[in-house]
Motif scaffolding. Structure first.
Motif, PDB file in Angstrom:
ATOM      1  N   PRO A 112       0.814  -1.209   0.000  1.00 25.83           N
ATOM      2  CA  PRO A 112       0.000   0.000   0.000  1.00 25.83           C
ATOM      3  C   PRO A 112       0.850   1.263   0.000  1.00 25.83           C
ATOM      4  CG  PRO A 112      -0.813  -1.581   1.616  1.00 25.83           C
ATOM      5  CD  PRO A 112       0.508  -2.093   1.143  1.00 25.83           C
ATOM      6  N   ALA A 113       0.385   2.272  -0.735  1.00 26.24           N
ATOM      7  CA  ALA A 113       1.045   3.574  -0.772  1.00 26.24           C
ATOM      8  C   ALA A 113       0.106   4.623  -0.196  1.00 26.24           C
ATOM      9  CB  ALA A 113       1.439   3.950  -2.194  1.00 26.24           C
ATOM     10  N   ILE A 114       0.634   5.471   0.681  1.00 24.57           N
ATOM     11  CA  ILE A 114      -0.130   6.556   1.299  1.00 24.57           C
ATOM     12  C   ILE A 114       0.464   7.876   0.840  1.00 24.57           C
ATOM     13  CG2 ILE A 114      -0.828   7.646   3.462  1.00 24.57           C
ATOM     14  CD1 ILE A 114      -0.391   4.910   4.837  1.00 24.57           C
ATOM     15  N   ALA A 115      -0.352   8.720   0.234  1.00 22.22           N
ATOM     16  CA  ALA A 115       0.084  10.073  -0.112  1.00 22.22           C
ATOM     17  C   ALA A 115      -0.244  10.995   1.058  1.00 22.22           C
ATOM     18  CB  ALA A 115      -0.601  10.555  -1.384  1.00 22.22           C
ATOM     19  N   ALA A 116       0.778  11.596   1.650  1.00 18.81           N
ATOM     20  CA  ALA A 116       0.592  12.604   2.691  1.00 18.81           C
ATOM     21  C   ALA A 116       0.725  13.956   2.015  1.00 18.81           C
ATOM     22  CB  ALA A 116       1.624  12.435   3.802  1.00 18.81           C
ATOM     23  N   VAL A 117      -0.422  14.536   1.648  1.00 18.86           N
ATOM     24  CA  VAL A 117      -0.436  15.719   0.785  1.00 18.86           C
ATOM     25  C   VAL A 117      -0.296  16.963   1.647  1.00 18.86           C
ATOM     26  CG1 VAL A 117      -1.692  16.926  -1.028  1.00 18.86           C
ATOM     27  CG2 VAL A 117      -1.872  14.436  -0.841  1.00 18.86           C
ATOM     28  N   ASN A 118       0.884  17.561   1.582  1.00 18.05           N
ATOM     29  CA  ASN A 118       1.267  18.633   2.498  1.00 18.05           C
ATOM     30  C   ASN A 118       1.033  20.028   1.949  1.00 18.05           C
ATOM     31  OD1 ASN A 118       3.525  17.558   0.808  1.00 18.05           O
ATOM     32  ND2 ASN A 118       4.492  19.472   1.473  1.00 18.05           N
ATOM     33  N   GLY A 119       0.500  20.150   0.731  1.00 16.81           N
ATOM     34  CA  GLY A 119       0.282  21.457   0.125  1.00 16.81           C
ATOM     35  C   GLY A 119      -0.340  21.252  -1.232  1.00 16.81           C
ATOM     36  N   PRO A 120      -0.154  22.194  -2.159  1.00 17.96           N
ATOM     37  CA  PRO A 120      -0.732  22.038  -3.489  1.00 17.96           C
ATOM     38  C   PRO A 120      -0.287  20.752  -4.186  1.00 17.96           C
ATOM     39  CG  PRO A 120      -0.010  24.292  -3.156  1.00 17.96           C
ATOM     40  CD  PRO A 120       0.488  23.520  -1.979  1.00 17.96           C
ATOM     41  N   ALA A 137      -4.741  14.484   3.716  1.00 18.48           N
ATOM     42  CA  ALA A 137      -4.454  15.867   3.349  1.00 18.48           C
ATOM     43  C   ALA A 137      -4.240  16.721   4.583  1.00 18.48           C
ATOM     44  CB  ALA A 137      -5.595  16.447   2.514  1.00 18.48           C
ATOM     45  N   GLY A 138      -3.217  17.553   4.532  1.00 16.10           N
ATOM     46  CA  GLY A 138      -3.123  18.633   5.489  1.00 16.10           C
ATOM     47  C   GLY A 138      -4.134  19.706   5.125  1.00 16.10           C
ATOM     48  N   GLN A 139      -4.461  20.557   6.070  1.00 12.36           N
ATOM     49  CA  GLN A 139      -5.491  21.577   5.820  1.00 12.36           C
ATOM     50  C   GLN A 139      -5.114  22.522   4.691  1.00 12.36           C
ATOM     51  OE1 GLN A 139      -6.028  23.196   9.794  1.00 12.36           O
ATOM     52  NE2 GLN A 139      -7.982  22.119  10.016  1.00 12.36           N
ATOM     53  N   SER A 140      -3.825  22.697   4.414  1.00  7.76           N
ATOM     54  CA  SER A 140      -3.404  23.606   3.347  1.00  7.76           C
ATOM     55  C   SER A 140      -3.326  22.913   1.988  1.00  7.76           C
ATOM     56  CB  SER A 140      -2.033  24.218   3.683  1.00  7.76           C
ATOM     57  OG  SER A 140      -1.027  23.212   3.714  1.00  7.76           O
ATOM     58  N   ALA A 141      -3.668  21.644   1.923  1.00 13.45           N
ATOM     59  CA  ALA A 141      -3.611  20.920   0.652  1.00 13.45           C
ATOM     60  C   ALA A 141      -4.649  21.472  -0.323  1.00 13.45           C
ATOM     61  CB  ALA A 141      -3.838  19.427   0.886  1.00 13.45           C
ATOM     62  N   VAL A 142      -4.261  21.525  -1.580  1.00 14.61           N
ATOM     63  CA  VAL A 142      -5.142  21.950  -2.666  1.00 14.61           C
ATOM     64  C   VAL A 142      -4.909  21.008  -3.834  1.00 14.61           C
ATOM     65  CG1 VAL A 142      -5.772  23.801  -4.261  1.00 14.61           C
ATOM     66  CG2 VAL A 142      -5.020  24.363  -1.952  1.00 14.61           C
ATOM     67  N   PHE A 143      -5.984  20.542  -4.445  1.00 19.74           N
ATOM     68  CA  PHE A 143      -5.887  19.601  -5.556  1.00 19.74           C
ATOM     69  C   PHE A 143      -6.392  20.265  -6.828  1.00 19.74           C
ATOM     70  CE2 PHE A 143      -6.243  17.261  -1.659  1.00 19.74           C
ATOM     71  CZ  PHE A 143      -5.366  16.195  -1.809  1.00 19.74           C
ATOM     72  N   LYS A 182     -10.072  22.546  -2.502  1.00 20.06           N
ATOM     73  CA  LYS A 182      -9.424  22.601  -1.200  1.00 20.06           C
ATOM     74  C   LYS A 182      -9.657  21.308  -0.421  1.00 20.06           C
ATOM     75  CE  LYS A 182      -9.547  27.637  -0.824  1.00 20.06           C
ATOM     76  NZ  LYS A 182      -9.994  28.801  -0.020  1.00 20.06           N
ATOM     77  N   ALA A 183      -8.934  21.177   0.674  1.00 21.29           N
ATOM     78  CA  ALA A 183      -8.899  19.913   1.406  1.00 21.29           C
ATOM     79  C   ALA A 183     -10.279  19.445   1.855  1.00 21.29           C
ATOM     80  CB  ALA A 183      -7.966  20.027   2.605  1.00 21.29           C
ATOM     81  N   ASP A 184     -11.096  20.340   2.387  1.00 25.19           N
ATOM     82  CA  ASP A 184     -12.410  19.935   2.901  1.00 25.19           C
ATOM     83  C   ASP A 184     -13.309  19.425   1.775  1.00 25.19           C
ATOM     84  OD1 ASP A 184     -11.687  20.506   5.473  1.00 25.19           O
ATOM     85  OD2 ASP A 184     -12.627  22.494   5.523  1.00 25.19           O
ATOM     86  N   GLU A 185     -13.259  20.072   0.602  1.00 20.90           N
ATOM     87  CA  GLU A 185     -14.048  19.579  -0.519  1.00 20.90           C
ATOM     88  C   GLU A 185     -13.502  18.252  -1.012  1.00 20.90           C
ATOM     89  OE1 GLU A 185     -15.714  20.731  -4.993  1.00 20.90           O
ATOM     90  OE2 GLU A 185     -14.385  22.139  -3.940  1.00 20.90           O
ATOM     91  N   ALA A 186     -12.175  18.112  -0.998  1.00 25.91           N
ATOM     92  CA  ALA A 186     -11.566  16.845  -1.408  1.00 25.91           C
ATOM     93  C   ALA A 186     -12.045  15.706  -0.519  1.00 25.91           C
ATOM     94  CB  ALA A 186     -10.046  16.950  -1.366  1.00 25.91           C
ATOM     95  N   PRO A 197      -4.779  18.843  10.660  1.00 25.85           N
ATOM     96  CA  PRO A 197      -3.946  20.047  10.704  1.00 25.85           C
ATOM     97  C   PRO A 197      -2.580  19.781  10.064  1.00 25.85           C
ATOM     98  CG  PRO A 197      -5.048  19.712  12.807  1.00 25.85           C
ATOM     99  CD  PRO A 197      -5.305  18.479  11.997  1.00 25.85           C
ATOM    100  N   ASP A 198      -2.047  20.782   9.394  1.00 24.26           N
ATOM    101  CA  ASP A 198      -0.763  20.606   8.715  1.00 24.26           C
ATOM    102  C   ASP A 198       0.305  20.055   9.653  1.00 24.26           C
ATOM    103  OD1 ASP A 198      -1.813  21.542   6.346  1.00 24.26           O
ATOM    104  OD2 ASP A 198      -1.099  23.590   6.627  1.00 24.26           O
ATOM    105  N   ALA A 199       0.310  20.529  10.883  1.00 20.54           N
ATOM    106  CA  ALA A 199       1.324  20.102  11.844  1.00 20.54           C
ATOM    107  C   ALA A 199       1.208  18.626  12.206  1.00 20.54           C
ATOM    108  CB  ALA A 199       1.238  20.958  13.109  1.00 20.54           C
ATOM    109  N   ASP A 200       0.018  18.047  11.978  1.00 16.57           N
ATOM    110  CA  ASP A 200      -0.213  16.644  12.348  1.00 16.57           C
ATOM    111  C   ASP A 200      -0.095  15.689  11.168  1.00 16.57           C
ATOM    112  OD1 ASP A 200      -0.758  17.579  14.893  1.00 16.57           O
ATOM    113  OD2 ASP A 200      -2.936  17.582  14.604  1.00 16.57           O
ATOM    114  N   LEU A 201       0.155  16.223   9.963  1.00 13.61           N
ATOM    115  CA  LEU A 201       0.095  15.387   8.769  1.00 13.61           C
ATOM    116  C   LEU A 201       1.110  14.251   8.802  1.00 13.61           C
ATOM    117  CD1 LEU A 201      -1.012  14.831   5.923  1.00 13.61           C
ATOM    118  CD2 LEU A 201       0.711  16.439   5.049  1.00 13.61           C
ATOM    119  N   VAL A 202       2.353  14.559   9.068  1.00 16.49           N
ATOM    120  CA  VAL A 202       3.399  13.532   9.041  1.00 16.49           C
ATOM    121  C   VAL A 202       3.117  12.452  10.079  1.00 16.49           C
ATOM    122  CG1 VAL A 202       5.848  13.087   9.439  1.00 16.49           C
ATOM    123  CG2 VAL A 202       5.154  15.071   8.092  1.00 16.49           C
TER     124      VAL A 202
END
Length: 273
Positions: A112-120, A137-143, A182-186, A197-202
């Motif tokens: 399995p592969a997990i994408a930890a999306v930290n931004g755009p 997704a971190g909160q600042s992620a944008v797709f 944005k992350a919430d719509e994603a 939260p971005d700080a918790d993504l990793v």
């Protein structure tokens, strides 16, 4: 047989913690663009290394800096740099032997592969996230499936992956408009399974990876293969294959250990056999 040596990478960083490998795209100077860098080569090399060995059960992919990946380098498009320049046949060949190795490699990844999306995650960067099995997704992620905005199509196979994740209508919305999500719509679309939260993504990605990596290693790989196979196999053929694989699982040492640990109410210890 010993596991192969960890590959030497050019534009990415690889770390291994137990049975979890983390690949960090490390070209923040170009917002982790997948063209004009060695990132495709690095990702393919890591996939080949994982598949050739037995020590890794999960791969986490993330980006260094402020972006997950900006996809194709737009300045290279303007300048006609590879893979964007030249006659039609040359461009097609550069795509086939360049970025199109990425979807083929990740489709064949045995864990399995997990994408930890930290931004755009834009264009091919969005598609890279979609090529993984899970996305956090971190909160600042944008797709953004933004190819149409530049007068091109998802040449890396993005239209194949995105529809399978969020359905044809939602994929058409993103692809035809080229709008940013944005992350919430994603999360609402099912493009990601969690927003943190971005700080918790990793830490969140690491915890999910560790939870998967704690399962019987061979069973994890069998299950990954079966989930991929289920997407393109008729049900009778798929069930026949499941029966054969289940026979392998029932006779494995890890299955015996899992059952014993469950009945004895203790943590299991797996040997990958």
């Amino acid at each position: 047989m010993t596991d192969p040596a960890v590959p030497a990478l050019t534009d990415a960083l690889l770390s291994v913690d137990g049975r979890v490998a983390t690949l960090t795209l490390n070209r923040d100077d170009v917002r982790n663009a997948l063209t004009g860098s060695a990132l495709v080569d690095d990702i393919v090399a890591v996939v080949d290394w994982i598949n050739a060995g037995a020590d890794v059960s999960v791969l986490v992919v993330t980006g260094a800096g402020t972006a997950f990946s900006s996809g194709g380098n737009v300045k290279d498009m303007r300048d006609g740099a590879p893979p964007f320049g030249g006659p039609v046949e040359q461009v097609a060949r550069q795509y086939r032997h360049g970025i199109q190795r990425l979807p083929l490699a990740l489709d064949g990844l045995e864990v399995p592969a997990i994408a930890a999306v930290n931004g755009p995650a834009i264009g091919a960067g969005c598609d890279l996230a979609c090529m993984c099995d899970l996305r956090i997704a971190g909160q600042s992620a944008v797709f953004g499936e933004t190819f149409v905005n530049l007068g091109i199509i998802p040449g890396d196979g993005g239209a194949w992956f995105l529809q399978r994740l969020i359905g044809p209508a939602a994929a058409a919305d993103m692809t035809f408009t080229g709008r940013l999500v944005k992350a919430d719509e994603a999360l609402a679309l099912g493009l990601v399974s969690r927003v943190v939260p971005d700080a918790d993504l990793v830490a969140t990605a690491a915890a999910m990876a560790a939870e998967i990596a704690a399962k019987p290693p061979l069973t994890v790989r069998h299950t990954k293969r079966l989930m991929k196979m289920a997407q393109r196999t008729a049900l009778p053929d798929f069930l026949a294959h499941c029966a054969a694989v289940q026979g392998m699982c029932h006779t494995s040492a890890d299955h015996a250990e899992a059952v014993a640990a469950f009945l004895e109410k203790r943590p299991p210890t797996y040997g990958g056999r």
